[in-house]
Design an enzyme around this catalytic site. Structure first.
Site, short mmCIF file in Angstrom:
data_model
loop_
_atom_site.label_atom_id
_atom_site.label_comp_id
_atom_site.label_asym_id
_atom_site.label_seq_id
_atom_site.Cartn_x
_atom_site.Cartn_y
_atom_site.Cartn_z
N HIS A 34 0.77 -1.27 -0.48
CA HIS A 34 -0.30 -0.48 -0.58
C HIS A 34 0.96 1.78 -0.39
O HIS A 34 0.57 2.15 -0.28
CB HIS A 34 -0.81 0.14 1.27
CG HIS A 34 -2.07 1.12 0.92
ND1 HIS A 34 -2.25 1.81 -0.17
CD2 HIS A 34 -3.25 0.57 1.48
CE1 HIS A 34 -4.03 2.32 0.63
NE2 HIS A 34 -3.68 2.19 0.76
N TYR B 286 -14.72 5.92 8.96
CA TYR B 286 -13.55 6.93 7.81
C TYR B 286 -14.02 6.35 6.45
O TYR B 286 -14.63 4.40 6.13
CB TYR B 286 -12.51 6.27 7.91
CG TYR B 286 -10.94 6.37 6.87
CD1 TYR B 286 -10.04 7.13 7.73
CD2 TYR B 286 -11.14 5.83 5.70
CE1 TYR B 286 -9.26 7.33 6.91
CE2 TYR B 286 -9.80 5.81 5.12
CZ TYR B 286 -9.03 6.88 5.75
OH TYR B 286 -7.88 7.27 4.82
#
EC number: 2.3.1.21
Length: 774
Positions: free
Chosen positions: A477, A593
């Protein structure tokens, strides 16, 4: 082996009759072709660098400016340099041009001044573009309404962008604005508003007091440093985000950071593992070639507003390198091989031969050779990759102590410098209509963590191909966000079954190569001490993997087509459904989120949309309490969500600003009770939409079987949920849910049922008003 051929390209022996030279012409030919390929790539990059540097200018534009300027000077019989050439002649060697006839003076001076004029025009156009792209009023306009300001703005942008030169991937980079720094006052206001539904009145008053103290005292000092950085750096967030959120994390990246992407949901192009690997690897390498040549079409919102392309740069030839305190990202400018893992063995496979990329059938041939290899793993080799799945410090220690010497260094370099990593898995995975839940859940877990030692989790991309031909990706990531990998995956899936295709018996099209050198087995010498460290990392990774509760829902009751008829944003609809599902699941609201991109700005990555709002909570309570104004509250909550999403996209979010303020406070050694409390709040519901960016590649009307499944990620909080969703076509929404088995508060399957029911219940609100569905 290609390496072996090159090693014996030049040999000599010394005998009584002198020196006997032995040249391998085939090996020398391969060396020549390899060098030719390298120089071609350097030339293309050099050319593209010039074209990107002068965009939106172009060569025809340069010739037009030059011809116009020279023609005017010749017609008026004036010095085009306005005397500058004569002045320069006193100091630089241009006297010859100054003393020649007037025609040569016009030519020399015209070229010099015309070039400067062209550069000035480009600079002016770029400055104007940056100013135009800094205006985001178009995003906040009512849906479907076009004001005169927006029309004028679009005309200006289109007229400047629509030049003679077709934009390449990085053409717009120099024209993108820098991410603005919000004011401390605005950030405090938005933060307090976002936590209001989650705190009691007394708790909220306490947070107001902390925020006010921060705003008046420490905040302005920290803000000054951020302003300074925003003026100096390209992006005031991205480098710190990469370093402190990703690279400085010392825990495992498997599950906690890496994410996965799945195959087609209903289509199975071939049952042959080697054939599927052949086509897909070839398609990925074709994408890499287009990326190297910057021939990928830049992504543009509404086909008009460009988005930043910087994250594409490290997609291939990239590996995360472990360190004691922080990791680093190692990116090679080129790599001509991949590494394949099968049954605990590692193989180096060259992707080029005879100066060209291997064809799909030739790559299949190499995969067949690996599958047919019956050799056993060397001691410690089978579970070696578990080091990349465990904690980072032990991995860094093992790497430095045992894997950076002798044959281990050569093999490790081969893995870390490969274009990407491939795993030939010995299990069969696919969507099974007779057992849809278990088949998809198990498939997702194998892509996310697998056996914990069958992927090199530090590589930017891991391609996993299963025994029955199903496949998927696992991506690291730190180097980029999921939409970048998604763009690659969409191109690969669209190319695999249609453009490349397979023969009737499932093989790749074409013929095997009669003289193709085979894969090279990597050699390791792993001492017992290192094997112990591998075993420890494996135990950590296995415990983490066994704790993942994964659930996939192909929601096909309705899709974005019906949601749009309700005149509601599909993303807002889904986010409200998640809020309703979470409240039904846990009986409370939580900090939520949702990832939003900031790629409208140069080097932008993500921002947080805090989806749990006062409006969404009011809607959820109305659904629970069966109140009459549910539809009105749903509309208000959706509008609020869209407003917050737009603010996040345009650099007016809350969390990245707070994060950077916190980093500055740590650099200055000044603790802030407010920032420490804010940054320690857990995200118990972490969500992200995986957008379908190239819908034109898939004809879902005539070929509905080519729907993609999307991808997912591991749980963020110990007692929370991770939810990724993908809106596919008009009638399908795929949900990927994760949580931890060890938490008594969560159950991914229970939450999935709540999501499904919430979606249906919300749609029923619109069925009460038939006009909304017309």
């Amino acid at each position: 082996m290609a390496e072996a051929h090159q090693a014996v390209a030049f040999q000599f022996t010394v005998g009584p009759d002198g020196i006997d030279l032995q040249l391998s012409h085939e090996a020398l030919r391969q060396v020549y072709l390899s060098g030719l390929h390298s120089w071609k790539k350097k030339f293309i990059r050099f050319k593209n660098g010039i074209l990107n540097g002068v965009y939106p200018g172009s060569a025809p534009g340069f010739m037009l400016v030059l011809a116009g300027y020279l023609g005017r000077a010749h017609y008026l019989k004036v010095d085009p340099s306005l005397g500058l050439l004569v002045k320069l002649g006193r100091h630089v060697p241009v006297r010859y041009a100054c003393r020649t006839d007037f025609t040569k003076k016009i030519a020399f001076g015209g070229v010099m001044v015309g070039t400067g004029l062209w550069i000035a025009i480009i600079f002016s156009m770029r400055t104007v573009l940056k100013g135009l792209l800094s205006w985001h009023g178009w995003m906040f306009a009512p849906h479907g309404k076009m004001t005169w300001q927006i029309r004028l703005w679009l005309v200006c942008i289109l007229n400047i962008f629509s030049g003679m030169q077709t934009p390449m991937l990085y053409s717009f980079q120099n024209s993108l604005p820098h991410l603005p720094v919000p004011s401390v006052k605005d950030t405090m206001r938005r933060y307090l508003e976002s936590v209001q539904p989650l705190l009691s009145d007394e708790e909220h008053r306490r947070m107001q007091s902390l925020a006010l103290d921060f705003e008046k005292n420490l905040g302005p000092k920290l803000q000054w440093y951020l302003k300074l950085k925003s003026w100096w750096a390209t992006n005031y967030v991205s480098d710190w985000w990469e370093e402190y959120i990703y690279l400085r994390g010392r825990g495992p990246i498997m599950v906690n950071s890496n994410y996965y992407v799945m195959d087609f949901l209903y289509a199975f192009p071939t049952h042959l593992q080697a054939a599927r690997a052949g086509n897909v690897i070839h398609a990925i390498m074709l994408y890499r070639r287009k990326l190297d040549r910057a021939q990928i079409k830049p992504l543009m919102l509404q086909n008009t507003i460009p988005m930043c392309s910087s994250q594409y740069e490290r997609m291939f030839n990239t590996s995360r390198i472990p360190g004691i305190e922080t990791d680093t990202v190692q990116h090679m400018s080129d790599s001509r091989h991949i590494v394949v893992h099968h049954r605990g063995r590692y193989f180096k496979v060259w992707m080029f031969y005879d100066g060209r990329l291997l064809l799909p059938r030739e790559i299949e041939q190499q995969m067949e050779r690996i599958l047919a290899d019956t050799s056993e793993p060397q001691p410690g080799e089978e579970t070696l990759a578990a080091l990349t799945a465990g904690d980072r410090v032990p991995w860094a220690c093992a790497r430095n102590a045992y894997l950076r010497h002798g044959k281990n260094k050569k093999s490790l370099d081969t893995v870390e410098k490969a274009a990407f990593f491939v795993t030939l898995d010995d299990t069969e995975q696919r969507y099974d209509p007779s057992n849809p839940v278990e088949s998809l859940d198990h498939y997702a877990k194998l892509l996310l963590h697998g056996k914990c030692y069958d992927k090199w989790y530090d590589k930017s991309i891991n391609l996993i191909v299963f025994k029955n031909g199903t496949m998927g990706l696992n991506a690291e990531h730190s180097w980029a966000d999921a939409p970048i990998v998604g763009h690659l995956w969409e191109q690969v899936l669209s190319m695999d079954p249609v453009k490349l295709g397979y023969t009737a018996d499932g093989h790749c099209r074409g013929e095997p190569h009669p003289n193709l050198p085979g894969p090279q087995r990597l050699q390791w010498n792993i001492p017992p001490e290192c094997q112990t460290m591998i075993a420890n990392s494996l135990s950590v990774a296995v415990a983490l993997a066994n704790d993942v509760d994964s659930h996939i829902i192909p929601f096909s009751d309705f899709g974005k087509g019906l949601i749009k008829k309700c005149k509601i944003s599909p993303d807002a609809f889904i986010q409200l459904a998640l809020q309703l599902a979470h409240y039904r699941d846990k009986g409370k609201f939580c900090l939520t989120y949702e990832a939003s991109m900031t790629r409208l700005y140069r080097e932008g990555r993500t921002e947080t949309v805090r989806s749990c709002t006062m409006e969404s909570c009011a809607f959820v309570r109305a659904m629970i309490e069966i109140r009459s104004e549910k539809l009105c509250l749903l509309t208000q909550a959706a509008e609020k969500h869209q407003q917050m999403y737009r603010l996040a996209m345009t650099g007016q979010g809350t969390d990245r600003h707070l994060f950077c303020l916190y980093v500055v406070s740590k650099y200055l050694g000044q603790d802030s009770p407010f920032l420490q409390e804010v940054l320690s709040e857990p995200w118990r519901l972490s969500t992200s939409q995986t957008p379908l960016q190239q819908g034109e590649l898939f004809d879902l009307v005539n070929h509905p079987e080519y729907v993609t499944t999307g991808g997912g990620f591991g749980p963020v909080a110990d007692d929370g949920y991770g939810v990724a969703y993908m809106i596919v076509g008009e009638k399908l929404i795929n949900f990927h849910i994760s949580s931890k088995c060890s938490s008594p508060e969560t159950d991914s399957h229970r939450f999935g049922n709540n999501i499904r029911q919430a979606m249906l219940d919300m749609l029923n609100l619109f069925e009460l008003d038939k006009k909304t569905l017309k």
